[in-house]
Design a protein around this motif. Structure first.
Motif, mmCIF file in Angstrom:
data_model
loop_
_atom_site.group_PDB
_atom_site.id
_atom_site.type_symbol
_atom_site.label_atom_id
_atom_site.label_comp_id
_atom_site.label_asym_id
_atom_site.label_seq_id
_atom_site.Cartn_x
_atom_site.Cartn_y
_atom_site.Cartn_z
ATOM 1 N N LYS A 95 6.303 -34.841 -0.349
ATOM 2 C CA LYS A 95 7.258 -35.903 -0.652
ATOM 3 C C LYS A 95 7.401 -36.100 -2.156
ATOM 4 C CE LYS A 95 8.204 -40.806 0.140
ATOM 5 N NZ LYS A 95 7.713 -42.086 0.712
ATOM 6 N N ALA A 96 6.280 -36.104 -2.872
ATOM 7 C CA ALA A 96 6.323 -36.304 -4.326
ATOM 8 C C ALA A 96 7.100 -35.180 -5.007
ATOM 9 C CB ALA A 96 4.909 -36.391 -4.880
ATOM 10 N N LEU A 97 6.904 -33.955 -4.550
ATOM 11 C CA LEU A 97 7.622 -32.820 -5.132
ATOM 12 C C LEU A 97 9.112 -32.911 -4.827
ATOM 13 C CD1 LEU A 97 5.052 -30.032 -4.233
ATOM 14 C CD2 LEU A 97 5.605 -30.802 -6.549
ATOM 15 N N ASP A 98 9.442 -33.272 -3.597
ATOM 16 C CA ASP A 98 10.853 -33.401 -3.219
ATOM 17 C C ASP A 98 11.541 -34.490 -4.032
ATOM 18 O OD1 ASP A 98 10.628 -31.380 -1.380
ATOM 19 O OD2 ASP A 98 10.326 -32.716 0.341
ATOM 20 N N ALA A 137 -0.455 -17.290 -0.166
ATOM 21 C CA ALA A 137 0.376 -17.208 1.040
ATOM 22 C C ALA A 137 1.240 -18.455 1.108
ATOM 23 C CB ALA A 137 -0.516 -17.065 2.277
ATOM 24 N N ALA A 138 1.253 -19.108 2.263
ATOM 25 C CA ALA A 138 2.043 -20.336 2.393
ATOM 26 C C ALA A 138 1.378 -21.475 1.630
ATOM 27 C CB ALA A 138 2.183 -20.707 3.870
ATOM 28 N N HIS A 139 2.187 -22.455 1.240
ATOM 29 C CA HIS A 139 1.668 -23.610 0.517
ATOM 30 C C HIS A 139 0.715 -24.430 1.385
ATOM 31 C CE1 HIS A 139 3.266 -23.981 -3.502
ATOM 32 N NE2 HIS A 139 4.459 -23.581 -3.096
ATOM 33 N N ASP A 140 -0.256 -25.033 0.732
ATOM 34 C CA ASP A 140 -1.183 -25.963 1.366
ATOM 35 C C ASP A 140 -0.914 -27.343 0.777
ATOM 36 O OD1 ASP A 140 -3.265 -27.270 2.598
ATOM 37 O OD2 ASP A 140 -4.805 -26.505 1.238
ATOM 38 N N LEU A 141 0.115 -28.012 1.311
ATOM 39 C CA LEU A 141 0.557 -29.300 0.782
ATOM 40 C C LEU A 141 0.591 -30.327 1.911
ATOM 41 C CD1 LEU A 141 3.566 -27.957 -1.307
ATOM 42 C CD2 LEU A 141 1.438 -28.864 -2.275
ATOM 43 N N ASP A 142 -0.068 -31.460 1.690
ATOM 44 C CA ASP A 142 0.030 -32.513 2.697
ATOM 45 C C ASP A 142 1.365 -33.226 2.538
ATOM 46 O OD1 ASP A 142 -0.201 -34.395 0.602
ATOM 47 O OD2 ASP A 142 -2.361 -34.609 0.893
ATOM 48 N N SER A 143 1.645 -34.162 3.434
ATOM 49 C CA SER A 143 2.957 -34.823 3.427
ATOM 50 C C SER A 143 3.194 -35.604 2.148
ATOM 51 C CB SER A 143 3.077 -35.750 4.641
ATOM 52 O OG SER A 143 2.047 -36.731 4.628
ATOM 53 N N GLY A 144 2.124 -36.188 1.590
ATOM 54 C CA GLY A 144 2.277 -36.944 0.343
ATOM 55 C C GLY A 144 2.658 -36.051 -0.813
ATOM 56 N N CYS A 145 2.010 -34.880 -0.915
ATOM 57 C CA CYS A 145 2.340 -33.931 -1.980
ATOM 58 C C CYS A 145 3.770 -33.428 -1.837
ATOM 59 C CB CYS A 145 1.373 -32.752 -1.942
ATOM 60 S SG CYS A 145 -0.310 -33.109 -2.505
ATOM 61 N N GLY A 156 7.793 -21.812 -13.990
ATOM 62 C CA GLY A 156 7.104 -21.583 -12.730
ATOM 63 C C GLY A 156 5.672 -22.059 -12.830
ATOM 64 N N VAL A 157 5.178 -22.663 -11.762
ATOM 65 C CA VAL A 157 3.789 -23.112 -11.705
ATOM 66 C C VAL A 157 3.128 -22.389 -10.531
ATOM 67 C CG1 VAL A 157 2.224 -25.070 -11.396
ATOM 68 C CG2 VAL A 157 4.371 -25.373 -12.671
ATOM 69 N N ILE A 158 2.051 -21.662 -10.809
ATOM 70 C CA ILE A 158 1.343 -20.949 -9.755
ATOM 71 C C ILE A 158 0.207 -21.840 -9.259
ATOM 72 C CG2 ILE A 158 0.176 -18.827 -9.089
ATOM 73 C CD1 ILE A 158 3.048 -18.467 -10.130
ATOM 74 N N GLY A 159 0.364 -22.377 -8.060
ATOM 75 C CA GLY A 159 -0.653 -23.262 -7.524
ATOM 76 C C GLY A 159 -0.169 -23.926 -6.257
ATOM 77 N N THR A 160 -1.030 -24.713 -5.666
ATOM 78 C CA THR A 160 -0.679 -25.449 -4.461
ATOM 79 C C THR A 160 -1.620 -26.633 -4.321
ATOM 80 O OG1 THR A 160 -0.115 -25.187 -2.115
ATOM 81 C CG2 THR A 160 -2.144 -24.117 -2.876
ATOM 82 N N SER A 161 -1.539 -27.335 -3.224
ATOM 83 C CA SER A 161 -2.354 -28.525 -2.938
ATOM 84 C C SER A 161 -2.164 -29.572 -4.046
ATOM 85 C CB SER A 161 -3.828 -28.160 -2.738
ATOM 86 O OG SER A 161 -4.405 -27.697 -3.934
ATOM 87 N N ASP A 162 -3.098 -30.509 -4.112
ATOM 88 C CA ASP A 162 -2.948 -31.625 -5.037
ATOM 89 C C ASP A 162 -2.918 -31.176 -6.492
ATOM 90 O OD1 ASP A 162 -3.053 -34.663 -5.448
ATOM 91 O OD2 ASP A 162 -4.787 -34.002 -6.623
#
Length: 302
Positions: free
Chosen positions: A186-189, A176-184, A147-153
């Motif tokens: 997509k990369a995770l997916d 709370a909810a993730h703060d991920l832009d579309s690029g982040c 598990g990785v605790i974090g968000t954004s870039d």
């Protein structure tokens, strides 16, 4: 007057102390007793120790080596560095000292997830259930559930880095909810990294795993990595006039000189890899530069 005062006795500070003492310089080393290296239960990433070595054991060996050459650590917190015409005035909680140069090796402090109290944090760290450095110990989680605790870039980059060691990586938002832009996203997916919203809480060691509550229910992992950044302990140098980047890392040149003449910095307080070996290399460069600078001011002779 001392030739150099070293602030911090982690791998960088101790390496510098060994070098400077062996250069026959008058040095003084202060330490508040909070080196991040002491938290390492066992590193297998430091060359020369094929069976691994704990951070405390490594620091103890370095202290012993420094003492052989007359470099002793004073357990005291430095409160200020004051540049003066002939060098610096370094203040501790109960005294002041004058020195021709200063080496800052104060490192960083990792940000911890909220609610992760010492009674869980420390045993989890000791057992490798909680880890802070995937560069150091990513190998140890090969094919484990992580598990990785974090968000954004920042969170994305750490999750993707760990994806090189295991297929089972989950990125969990800390609050709370993730703060991920579309690029982040997509990369995770594309990498197959799962995403779970926070907040995190209910931390506990359950069997051989570290468990926590998330927005999707309770989850358990073989290891958890907080990817929440750190606080750079550069305040002393910044207050003395040294330049730092927006994150707080001190700006230095190729010889570890800060923007304040005679003030040097090495290790995690400087932007870099945050690795023991890297910190030690920087300290060797800084110590040799200090020696040569002082020799130009007043030749060193035996």
């Amino acid at each position: 007057m001392d030739d150099c005062i070293i602030i911090g006795a982690g791998p960088a500070g101790l390496t510098a102390a060994i070098y400077l003492a062996r250069y026959h310089l008058r040095i003084r080393m202060f330490d508040s007793g909070s080196s991040r290296a002491a938290m390492i239960p066992c590193t297998h990433n430091h060359a020369g120790y094929p069976e691994g070595i704990s951070g405390k054991a490594l620091l103890a060996r370095m202290h012993e080596q420094a003492r052989r050459y007359g470099a002793h650590c004073i357990p005291r917190r430095v409160t200020a560095i004051h540049p003066e015409d002939a060098g610096f005035r370094v203040a501790t909680e109960d005294a002041e000292y004058r020195t021709r140069s200063v080496l800052l090796a104060t490192g960083v402090v990792n940000h911890r997830p909220k609610g992760l109290l010492p009674d869980v944090h420390d045993p989890a760290l000791e057992r490798g259930l909680l880890r802070y450095c995937p560069v150091c110990d990513g190998y140890e989680v090969t094919d484990k559930r992580v598990g990785v605790i974090g968000t954004s870039d920042h969170g994305m980059r750490e999750a993707l880095f760990l994806r090189g060691f295991t297929r089972d990586v989950t990125l969990i938002a800390p609050d709370a909810a993730h703060d991920l832009d579309s690029g982040c996203a997509k990369a995770l997916d594309e990498a197959g990294v799962a995403r779970i919203d926070g907040p995190c809480g209910g931390w506990a060691i359950e069997g051989d795993r570290l468990a926590l509550d998330t927005a999707s229910g309770r989850m358990r992992f073989d290891s958890v990595y907080p990817a929440m950044g750190s606080r750079i302990r550069s305040e002393l140098a910044v207050s003395a006039g040294a330049r730092a980047d927006p994150s707080g890392c001190l700006e230095v040149d190729d010889h570890q000189r800060t923007s304040v003449p005679g003030l040097f910095a090495a290790g995690d307080v400087v932007k870099g890899l945050d690795q023991i070996s890297h910190a030690m290399g920087e300290a060797g460069v800084a110590a040799t530069t200090i020696r040569n600078m002082l020799d130009r001011q007043q030749p060193i002779r035996r």
